[in-house]
Design a protein around this motif. Structure first.
Motif, PDB file in Angstrom:
ATOM      1  N   LYS A  82       0.827  -1.208   0.000  1.00 50.99           N
ATOM      2  CA  LYS A  82       0.000   0.000   0.000  1.00 50.99           C
ATOM      3  C   LYS A  82       0.867   1.265   0.000  1.00 50.99           C
ATOM      4  N   SER A  83       1.909   1.276   0.835  1.00 52.49           N
ATOM      5  CA  SER A  83       2.739   2.486   0.920  1.00 52.49           C
ATOM      6  C   SER A  83       3.539   2.699  -0.364  1.00 52.49           C
ATOM      7  N   HIS A  84       3.967   1.607  -1.005  1.00 48.72           N
ATOM      8  CA  HIS A  84       4.681   1.708  -2.286  1.00 48.72           C
ATOM      9  C   HIS A  84       3.798   2.413  -3.328  1.00 48.72           C
ATOM     10  N   TYR A  85       2.540   1.983  -3.424  1.00 52.68           N
ATOM     11  CA  TYR A  85       1.643   2.577  -4.424  1.00 52.68           C
ATOM     12  C   TYR A  85       1.161   3.964  -4.008  1.00 52.68           C
ATOM     13  N   ALA A  86       0.974   4.189  -2.708  1.00 60.11           N
ATOM     14  CA  ALA A  86       0.601   5.540  -2.252  1.00 60.11           C
ATOM     15  C   ALA A  86       1.692   6.531  -2.650  1.00 60.11           C
ATOM     16  N   PHE A  87       2.941   6.117  -2.468  1.00 59.81           N
ATOM     17  CA  PHE A  87       4.069   6.978  -2.838  1.00 59.81           C
ATOM     18  C   PHE A  87       4.019   7.305  -4.334  1.00 59.81           C
ATOM     19  N   ARG A  88       3.757   6.289  -5.168  1.00 61.14           N
ATOM     20  CA  ARG A  88       3.692   6.526  -6.617  1.00 61.14           C
ATOM     21  C   ARG A  88       2.523   7.445  -6.976  1.00 61.14           C
ATOM     22  N   ILE A  89       1.401   7.284  -6.289  1.00 63.57           N
ATOM     23  CA  ILE A  89       0.221   8.127  -6.558  1.00 63.57           C
ATOM     24  C   ILE A  89       0.508   9.578  -6.164  1.00 63.57           C
ATOM     25  N   PHE A  90       1.200   9.781  -5.038  1.00 68.24           N
ATOM     26  CA  PHE A  90       1.493  11.137  -4.561  1.00 68.24           C
ATOM     27  C   PHE A  90       2.659  11.788  -5.318  1.00 68.24           C
ATOM     28  N   ASP A  91       3.437  10.997  -6.057  1.00 68.86           N
ATOM     29  CA  ASP A  91       4.578  11.515  -6.826  1.00 68.86           C
ATOM     30  C   ASP A  91       4.053  12.036  -8.167  1.00 68.86           C
ATOM     31  N   PHE A  92       3.465  13.218  -8.127  1.00 71.34           N
ATOM     32  CA  PHE A  92       2.713  13.749  -9.283  1.00 71.34           C
ATOM     33  C   PHE A  92       3.560  13.877 -10.547  1.00 71.34           C
ATOM     34  N   ASP A  93       4.854  14.178 -10.413  1.00 67.16           N
ATOM     35  CA  ASP A  93       5.677  14.334 -11.621  1.00 67.16           C
ATOM     36  C   ASP A  93       6.471  13.065 -11.947  1.00 67.16           C
ATOM     37  N   ASP A  94       6.187  11.979 -11.232  1.00 72.70           N
ATOM     38  CA  ASP A  94       6.789  10.667 -11.531  1.00 72.70           C
ATOM     39  C   ASP A  94       8.319  10.697 -11.559  1.00 72.70           C
ATOM     40  N   ASP A  95       8.935  11.461 -10.653  1.00 76.29           N
ATOM     41  CA  ASP A  95      10.405  11.512 -10.674  1.00 76.29           C
ATOM     42  C   ASP A  95      11.048  10.689  -9.548  1.00 76.29           C
ATOM     43  N   GLY A  96      10.212   9.941  -8.806  1.00 75.32           N
ATOM     44  CA  GLY A  96      10.768   9.053  -7.783  1.00 75.32           C
ATOM     45  C   GLY A  96      10.985   9.685  -6.421  1.00 75.32           C
ATOM     46  N   THR A  97      10.639  10.959  -6.273  1.00 76.94           N
ATOM     47  CA  THR A  97      10.707  11.614  -4.955  1.00 76.94           C
ATOM     48  C   THR A  97       9.479  12.512  -4.791  1.00 76.94           C
ATOM     49  N   LEU A  98       9.167  12.819  -3.535  1.00 81.84           N
ATOM     50  CA  LEU A  98       8.110  13.789  -3.248  1.00 81.84           C
ATOM     51  C   LEU A  98       8.794  15.112  -2.914  1.00 81.84           C
ATOM     52  N   ASP A  99       8.714  16.059  -3.850  1.00 80.66           N
ATOM     53  CA  ASP A  99       9.314  17.364  -3.592  1.00 80.66           C
ATOM     54  C   ASP A  99       8.221  18.354  -3.182  1.00 80.66           C
TER      55      ASP A  99
END
Length: 208
Positions: A124-141
């Protein structure tokens, strides 16, 4: 990056293609494959197949296993219509090669599997991270975090945060989550935060 846990419904795609998927009911072999590759029960898979088929034009329902449902139809599901991350969910789970965020039955099953009660917190956390990573760059900025907050608070004038409030909130999020202090949140930092939130797994779900 492969997700942890079950292999996902797409692993059954080759087997399903060999069978032709012509039956209007899900073939028993495919049902067994999907059960092994997802966190869903037999009943949940059959219900998902029924709901997916209903999103297709009548003439395509015979071959639901090989059809794709447009994003506009996926978003008519009441379970997604009210979700503030509906567009990102379609983007993350769609395997469409032309970027239209349409879904195959395997995509649809993988989405339901990740959002099911039986999926692990890691998945769940893996996919939540991908969903929240709006620009798909592998980090949440900061930009991702701003969009995340906007989605959660709503876009209306009354609910939108002021610039100062947004800045303060993002500072607080980074202060708590950005362990290496590089100004962004990576997957392991995100999973560390999630591991301290016992209600995360139960709130990250879609049940048909």
């Amino acid at each position: 990056m492969p997700a942890p846990g079950r292999g996902g419904a797409r692993g059954a795609e080759a087997a399903r293609a060999a069978m032709g998927g012509s039956a209007s009911l899900l073939p028993r072999e495919a049902l067994g494959e999907y059960q092994e590759l997802t966190f869903l029960t037999k009943q949940e898979i059959l219900l998902a197949y029924k709901r997916f088929s209903e999103l297709l034009p009548k003439e395509e329902r015979e071959n639901a296993c090989s059809a794709r449902v447009p994003k506009s139809q996926i978003l008519t599901l009441p379970e997604l219509r009210a979700n503030p991350f509906q567009h990102r969910i379609c983007r993350v789970f769609s395997t469409s090669e032309n970027g239209d965020d349409s879904m195959s039955f395997e995509d649809f099953l993988d989405m339901l599997s990740v959002f099911s009660d039986s999926a692990t917190s890691d998945v769940k956390s893996h996919y939540a991270f991908r969903i929240f990573d709006f620009d798909d760059d592998g980090t949440l900025d900061r930009k991702d975090l701003e969009k995340l907050v906007d989605c959660l608070t709503g876009q209306g004038e009354e609910s939108r945060l002021s610039n100062a409030e947004m800045e303060q909130l993002i500072e607080n999020i980074l202060e708590e989550s950005d362990i290496d202090k590089d100004g962004t949140i990576n997957l392991s930092e995100f999973q560390h935060v999630v591991s301290r939130s016992p209600d995360f797994a139960s709130s990250f779900k879609i049940v048909l």
